[in-house]
Design an enzyme around this catalytic site. Structure first.
Site, PDB file in Angstrom:
ATOM      1  N   GLU A 129       0.780  -1.218   0.000  1.00 36.71           N
ATOM      2  CA  GLU A 129       0.000   0.000   0.000  1.00 36.71           C
ATOM      3  C   GLU A 129       0.825   1.288   0.000  1.00 36.71           C
ATOM      4  O   GLU A 129       0.421   2.292  -0.567  1.00 36.71           O
ATOM      5  CB  GLU A 129      -0.922  -0.097   1.229  1.00 36.71           C
ATOM      6  CG  GLU A 129      -1.398   1.123   1.809  1.00 36.71           C
ATOM      7  CD  GLU A 129      -2.127   0.835   3.136  1.00 36.71           C
ATOM      8  OE1 GLU A 129      -2.501  -0.320   3.422  1.00 36.71           O
ATOM      9  OE2 GLU A 129      -2.317   1.788   3.879  1.00 36.71           O
ATOM     10  N   ALA A 130       2.001   1.272   0.594  1.00 36.77           N
ATOM     11  CA  ALA A 130       2.767   2.518   0.696  1.00 36.77           C
ATOM     12  C   ALA A 130       3.573   2.833  -0.568  1.00 36.77           C
ATOM     13  O   ALA A 130       4.180   3.896  -0.657  1.00 36.77           O
ATOM     14  CB  ALA A 130       3.680   2.480   1.913  1.00 36.77           C
TER      15      ALA A 130
END
Lengths: 329, 257, 257, 329
Positions: free
Chosen positions: B51-52
């Site tokens: 996600e990052a």
């Protein structure tokens, strides 16, 4: 025509895009030496009541020295963008510095568990919160970075996150589809830790940038801490790598190991022992007070904080873990 | 056949749903272990986003944060969070894995709060993070969670991540991308899926040693039954060996059961 | 005092409007020469963006394209087109330089077509490129252009880049950013500005050797007069030396006059 | 409530975002060897009538080999995104390959002058055009790359560019401001020349990326030509530098000097003599026909095209110009 909903919460940080244009027009964009100290940067650039955003990812590439200094200078009533705010949130709540937060992820430290103290502060209502998601906050930065008042997206609809946000539904002018509109988010101060910067604030980041590219472009003021200051020539020799150009930046401070106890990709891993200690001592308010005295209030700078927690020997171990020379995670 | 604990079982079962060539956003913990196991077993071409901003790393060890340096170790791309989120929004990502404090019969997940008054929660949790984003924007949401009736509830106190909301067609009416939604819920007792007509949760397979009744008793709402309910295949020797020796040798995840 | 040609004069005059610390999007040709001259004379801290994505290069020689490698030689950032455009949209950029086949009294520019029927133009030009973007989004549009009455027209056949549109307040009513618009038009005959009340073009200074009447005769619409009209200061020896020796030694631009 | 205008032209390329999601879902995202040849890539991936987008900036980092092959294979009725389309536009018009174009900048070659042949084609109405700007087309790519049906912006309003576009005005849900909405643009095929790629299509670009990051993410199919193929290890050793990830890409072809006669930053400058020759011969249709035979129809590949125009000796000169060893521009 579809029924279009609107979030029930008030927007806590919003500037009109024409006002922001006036602000950015007046911002000094000359190439000047912006080197300063952590304490000067916090004193001069962060005012009580302002809304701040923290770069990195909670426990990864975080500007710890600035966060500690905010606590040490006892800044009050700050607003925060809680875009995966983990250890950064924990520090600011420990100092009782924030009274409102746009939240995507707070209280927790991912796989490490939840912060008892941060949880108490949020559950007691001392910190006013509005719901968003990680993508929503990143798109809010992106809208601000682009100079538009909002961006459309396709998440959050149908959920309570939307209901307790300040987003709005709109109808697409081309497809008639229902979309969510995210208002631009211009933090008053963005605080980012990077791998390399020159004295003017041209910055390079190695590895994922999370949402810092957008956040730096969205913020009214930007404070950079950097693992190292490099000559501007090095920036000019590889301009493809510049992720934050100097004219966005207001202060640059060289803070080696500045993300400690967070992970700094390619350089050192997070200090899991110390982070576990934070979570542990928070259970007992008295012990926590002593812990904060020892680690923040009672130390005069970031070198001393690292010293208190094992100094060079500890750092060496974290570097070895990062480089997979010794086991750890 | 080796003995295995429930975490090992859930990871093995989850990994089998990840086909070669698929794309997945993984978090830390069990989902990451399931993706790594799938890559080493049958899906070398399973591509993981974090996600990052990381894409397709060669994970050297379990990350402790979805943004830490492990997630882009020898990655094919280290970009930003919106690179991942927009890939999901474009329809590029097949699966995500989520968890939560509560889940209802439509697969709606709560990771925000317990209580009925938003401003005075009984218990406050971290909130969405990227969970709502992934549940909204990837094609299929997978859940790995222990099963009990405080967690599997009639009505979640707060919908953090959308399942099928109130039933068939509700996601689309709400504005969410067409054809997306929850896919499998993998628990310590069995595998639950969703009925195509009603979008309600149903029992699809039961883990060895448990019964349909065990699952029902640990669920706070009425579960449907798939036409054919199978017994979950046990972890194979090879799955367990790879999981224990290669995926999680320090038992960060599998030691939690 | 050296002799100088009209291109040299226009470049010197334009450069004087670019103050130290300002930001500017420059194109190829005269604007680029004006920016370089300003940097070498009085504005070392004048920061140049190029439309295709370069920021703050040390220009080694005149680029032939606003996207060529010269534009990011030793630059502080080599990014993408939207980096420049969004910096403009955010209000970060003070000046842009544009040209066009036609300009009217409100500074509206046409670089698209001659004729009145869009689908059957008499003459077709390239179109906006980034011109509309820069005229819409930077604070002040500067124009360097030769002056004659076929170019300075009552009504442009096509508004490619917005000046003040139909007069005071029209930009804002159209939705364009507040407070932006044309600033100076630098021609071979003089410098024209815009009246604050009406947003109409006015004569502000007349180049040595020309008269107000010369300017009027070469303009196809009625020009206003500034309260005080000055004679343009000639290029200084130093300006000409720097322009000829350092900025454009191969006379790519100044050889065009 | 303000009066909201709408452009008068029809949108020539638009896919619903849910349709595109279905398309991207089915796209093969496995890590497979995509090496092929220029002629196979054009034959298999570009169909008559499709809408294409060309990376780079008209005469900078352009995929010339693919453009020539499109002409050589006599592709017809292509649509084009004319985002500063200069020499690329000139080539495609020379081959009579395109019949419609979303334009920002066409016909001209920046400071070099206008293409007589391209101008004739546009003025005669053989190529149907719709007006946009460089930023508008880049934002249209960006909307598509983000997976949203439109993006808002603040340019184009009040002008004839808007009038002859297919954009729409909207009202901001947060400020009430009038904004322009740009519909997502998903080219059927995006064609990009890069500095480095691996066999799977992971790409690096040195220097400005123009709008290729967005365009690659917007396109249904992507063809990459690259100065060199590098081992995937090199990509994995510096993942921060990856600008196009492999899963977007359908074909990879190693074409050294593939941007010739365009500029390839850090490697070779544009061949201004040859570009001038193009502009010159276009004035005389007969001479132009011979010129095209000599340079495109009559050569069997890109090596031969370069050979015809001076071969290695010419390339060496362009490399020296790029590196500022000899004068030129």
């Amino acid at each position: 025509m579809q029924e279009l909903k609107t979030g029930t919460k008030e927007l806590m940080q919003f500037y009109d895009c024409d006002e922001m244009r006036e602000y950015f027009r007046k911002k000094d964009k000359s190439l000047r030496n912006k080197l300063t100290t952590v304490s000067e940067a916090v004193k001069n650039l962060i005012n009580d009541g302002e809304y701040i955003a923290v770069g990195g990812f909670g426990g990864v590439r975080i500007p710890t020295a600035i966060l500690h200094e905010i606590v040490r200078q006892r800044k009050k009533n700050l607003g925060l963008s809680g875009h995966t705010a983990t250890h950064d949130f924990q520090i600011l709540v420990a100092g009782e510095c924030i009274n409102r937060c746009d939240i995507a992820y707070i209280i927790g430290l991912e796989a490490r568990g939840l912060s008892p103290n941060a949880r108490r502060a949020v559950e007691s209502g001392k910190i006013k919160i509005v719901e968003w998601t990680n993508a929503a906050l990143a798109w809010r930065y992106k809208a601000a970075a682009m100079g538009v008042p909002f961006l459309p997206a396709r998440n959050m609809m149908g959920t309570d996150v939307f209901k307790y946000s300040a987003a709005k539904e709109i109808e697409c002018p081309f497809t008639g589809k229902k979309l969510v509109a995210y208002p631009a988010l211009h933090p008053d101060v963005g605080i980012i830790h990077v791998h390399r910067a020159d004295i003017y604030g041209n910055c390079q980041i190695d590895g994922i940038q999370i949402a810092d590219q957008e956040m730096a472009r969205a913020s009214k003021k930007v404070i950079i801490t950097t693992e190292q200051i490099v000559p501007t020539e090095q920036i000019r020799n590889d301009p493809t790598r510049t992720i934050i150009p100097y004219y966005l930046v207001d202060a640059v401070i060289e803070v080696p190991f500045g993300s400690y106890p967070g992970n700094m990709p390619y350089l050192y891993y997070s200090d899991e022992e110390h982070l576990k200690e934070w979570l542990e001592v928070e259970k007992d308010p008295q012990k926590f007070k002593e812990f904060l005295d020892k680690n923040i209030y009672g130390v005069k700078d970031f070198y001393e904080y690292i010293e208190v927690n094992g100094g060079l020997k500890k750092l060496h171990k974290l570097m070895q873990i990062e480089k997979l020379i010794i086991q750890g995670r | 056949m080796s003995a295995y604990n429930s975490m090992e079982l859930m990871i093995c079962v989850a990994s089998r749903f990840l086909e070669n060539g698929a794309t997945v956003v993984v978090g830390t913990g069990a989902p990451c272990a399931a993706a790594m196991l799938a890559q080493k077993m049958h899906a070398p071409n399973l591509m993981a986003f974090f996600e990052a901003g990381a894409f397709a790393p060669i994970l050297p060890t379990m990350p402790i944060s979805v943004g830490d340096s492990r997630t882009f170790y020898k990655a094919l791309m280290a970009s930003g969070m919106l690179e991942t989120m927009e890939a999901c929004q474009k329809g590029m990502v097949d699966y995500c894995f989520l968890g939560g404090a509560q889940i209802d019969m439509y697969g709606n997940l709560n990771s925000s709060m317990i209580g009925t008054d938003y401003d005075h929660p009984k218990v406050r949790f971290p909130g969405s993070g990227g969970a709502n984003d992934l549940a909204s924007l990837t094609w299929r949401t997978m859940v790995i969670t222990p099963q009990d009736s405080r967690r599997f509830v009639e009505k979640v106190d707060f919908i953090t991540s959308p399942g099928y909301l109130t039933g068939k067609g509700a996601r689309e009416r709400a504005g969410l991308p067409r054809g997306s939604g929850p896919y499998k819920v993998i628990t310590n007792l069995g595998v639950l899926g969703f009925d195509e007509e009603t979008c309600r949760m149903r029992i699809e397979s039961v883990h060895p040693g448990y019964s349909i009744d065990d699952i029902k008793k640990n669920t706070g709402f009425e579960l449907l039954l798939a036409k054919k309910i199978t017994e979950t295949a046990k972890p194979t020797e090879e799955e367990l060996r790879v999981l224990r020796e290669e995926v999680d040798p320090y038992r960060y995840i599998i030691g939690r059961a």
